[in-house]
Design a protein around this motif. Structure first.
Motif, PDB file in Angstrom:
ATOM      1  N   LYS A   1       2.597   3.127   2.978  1.00 21.57           N
ATOM      2  CA  LYS A   1       3.552   4.515   3.651  1.00 21.57           C
ATOM      3  C   LYS A   1       4.719   4.883   3.324  1.00 21.57           C
ATOM      4  CE  LYS A   1       0.953   5.236   8.386  1.00 21.57           C
ATOM      5  NZ  LYS A   1       0.808   5.250   9.499  1.00 21.57           N
ATOM      6  N   CYS A   2       5.352   3.470   3.174  1.00 21.56           N
ATOM      7  CA  CYS A   2       6.762   3.589   2.308  1.00 21.56           C
ATOM      8  C   CYS A   2       6.397   3.800   1.192  1.00 21.56           C
ATOM      9  CB  CYS A   2       7.679   2.724   2.980  1.00 21.56           C
ATOM     10  SG  CYS A   2       6.618   1.114   2.086  1.00 21.56           S
TER      11      CYS A   2
ATOM     12  N   LYS B   1      -4.617   9.628   4.844  1.00 22.76           N
ATOM     13  CA  LYS B   1      -6.150   9.132   4.781  1.00 22.76           C
ATOM     14  C   LYS B   1      -6.925   8.008   3.675  1.00 22.76           C
ATOM     15  CE  LYS B   1     -11.231  10.698   6.205  1.00 22.76           C
ATOM     16  NZ  LYS B   1     -11.844  11.787   6.372  1.00 22.76           N
ATOM     17  N   ASN B   2      -5.854   9.225   2.517  1.00 18.07           N
ATOM     18  CA  ASN B   2      -6.648   8.359   1.497  1.00 18.07           C
ATOM     19  C   ASN B   2      -5.753   6.535   1.348  1.00 18.07           C
ATOM     20  OD1 ASN B   2      -8.481   9.351  -0.048  1.00 18.07           O
ATOM     21  ND2 ASN B   2      -7.075  11.018  -0.661  1.00 18.07           N
TER      22      ASN B   2
ATOM     23  N   CYS C   1      -5.981  -0.260   3.879  1.00 17.42           N
ATOM     24  CA  CYS C   1      -7.377  -1.526   4.649  1.00 17.42           C
ATOM     25  C   CYS C   1      -8.643  -2.489   3.665  1.00 17.42           C
ATOM     26  CB  CYS C   1      -8.777  -0.546   5.372  1.00 17.42           C
ATOM     27  SG  CYS C   1      -9.546  -1.386   6.639  1.00 17.42           S
ATOM     28  N   SER C   2      -8.652  -1.224   2.570  1.00 16.85           N
ATOM     29  CA  SER C   2      -9.541  -2.288   1.277  1.00 16.85           C
ATOM     30  C   SER C   2      -8.530  -3.786   0.910  1.00 16.85           C
ATOM     31  CB  SER C   2      -9.553  -1.532   0.367  1.00 16.85           C
ATOM     32  OG  SER C   2     -10.108  -0.713   0.635  1.00 16.85           O
ATOM     33  N   ALA C   3      -6.517  -3.194   0.954  1.00 13.54           N
ATOM     34  CA  ALA C   3      -6.156  -4.223   0.781  1.00 13.54           C
ATOM     35  C   ALA C   3      -6.295  -5.603   1.498  1.00 13.54           C
ATOM     36  CB  ALA C   3      -4.215  -3.808   0.284  1.00 13.54           C
ATOM     37  N   GLY C   4      -6.368  -4.947   3.218  1.00 13.84           N
ATOM     38  CA  GLY C   4      -6.277  -6.732   3.894  1.00 13.84           C
ATOM     39  C   GLY C   4      -7.491  -7.133   4.087  1.00 13.84           C
TER      40      GLY C   4
ATOM     41  N   SER D   1      -3.417  -2.643  11.545  1.00 13.45           N
ATOM     42  CA  SER D   1      -2.026  -1.876  11.994  1.00 13.45           C
ATOM     43  C   SER D   1      -2.699  -0.060  11.476  1.00 13.45           C
ATOM     44  CB  SER D   1      -1.315  -2.186  10.862  1.00 13.45           C
ATOM     45  OG  SER D   1      -1.148  -1.944   9.863  1.00 13.45           O
ATOM     46  N   ILE D   2      -3.229  -0.884  10.176  1.00 15.40           N
ATOM     47  CA  ILE D   2      -4.145   0.903   9.622  1.00 15.40           C
ATOM     48  C   ILE D   2      -5.385   1.761  10.834  1.00 15.40           C
ATOM     49  CG2 ILE D   2      -5.042   2.093   8.176  1.00 15.40           C
ATOM     50  CD1 ILE D   2      -3.088   1.382   7.618  1.00 15.40           C
ATOM     51  N   ALA D   3      -5.705   0.766  11.709  1.00 17.83           N
ATOM     52  CA  ALA D   3      -6.395   0.906  12.567  1.00 17.83           C
ATOM     53  C   ALA D   3      -6.016   1.659  13.521  1.00 17.83           C
ATOM     54  CB  ALA D   3      -7.773  -0.215  12.943  1.00 17.83           C
TER      55      ALA D   3
END
Length: 231
Positions: free
Chosen positions: A99-100, A108-109, A115-118, A179-181
């Motif tokens: 987000k930063c 949303k994107n 999430c893909s990075a995690g 965190s994203i979830a």
């Protein structure tokens, strides 16, 4: 946002440790002790095997052929290279999806990219963890085998660095996914909706008393007109 930054720092630190493990020398170590000093130290990694005498002179020999290597060394090489590549991919995706940063499109994107990075960091940690554990299992099985008569080795420092980096990658990737979830949960959207409603009410109450009264009268007239419109 702070959780995302913390997860990114953890994951990137783990990826750096895993990347430094790949060329590190001491994957397995063995020493021959004399009466006073260590006469020779044998050590090996995924690419070569060396011996260092008491004067500090090292003689190394690269593995002659990749096809002639033991199966566990080939597997460890592949897993470590895959771990480094997945960690690099996770770092790029995390920079885009956090987000930063101002790239990545809508929220949303960006959430999907983060999430893909995690997931990439978690897979990177699992690959390096599997490689280090497989190599350590081979060392310990040969060391405690009474029928094994060749040179016996012990665990080197590179394995412990690889394990530490793997744990950091898995923890950082998990924190990033959670965190994203949490930011995309329905409760979070409900809180935003309530906040917007409260802001609209405060905006109406911020008018002067006379204007607020006129707004209320006009709204009541509109409502009366609506009621008598179909009479």
């Amino acid at each position: 946002m702070f959780r995302e930054i913390f997860a990114f720092v953890l994951s990137t630190s783990g990826w750096v440790l895993v990347s430094s493990t790949l060329p590190t020398d001491y994957w397995k170590v063995s020493s021959l002790d004399g009466t006073v000093i260590t006469t020779a130290t044998y050590w090996s990694n995924l690419w070569k095997t060396c011996v260092t005498d008491s004067t500090g002179v090292s003689n190394c020999k690269d593995f002659p052929s990749m096809l002639a290597l033991d199966g566990y060394i080939q597997a460890c090489r592949g897993l470590m290279i895959a771990s480094v590549c997945l960690g690099f991919l996770g770092s790029v995706l995390a920079l885009v999806g956090m987000k930063c940063t101002k790239i990545g499109g809508t929220d949303k994107n960006k959430a999907r990219i983060a999430c893909s990075a995690g997931v990439s960091f978690i897979l990177s940690g699992l690959c390096s963890l599997s490689a280090c554990s497989l190599y350590a299992h081979r060392i310990t099985s040969e060391f405690f085998d009474p029928m094994f008569v060749a040179q016996k080795y012990e665990l080197g420092a590179a394995l412990f660095i690889g394990w530490a980096g793997s744990v950091l990658c898995i923890l950082g990737g998990s924190v990033l996914c959670f965190s994203i979830a949490g930011s995309c949960s329905p409760r979070h959207s409900e809180v935003n909706y309530i906040y917007k409603g409260a802001a609209s009410q405060s905006h109406i109450s911020s008018y002067p008393r006379g204007k607020a009264k006129s707004v209320n009268q006009s709204s009541s007239r509109v409502q009366q007109f609506d009621k008598n419109a179909y009479v």
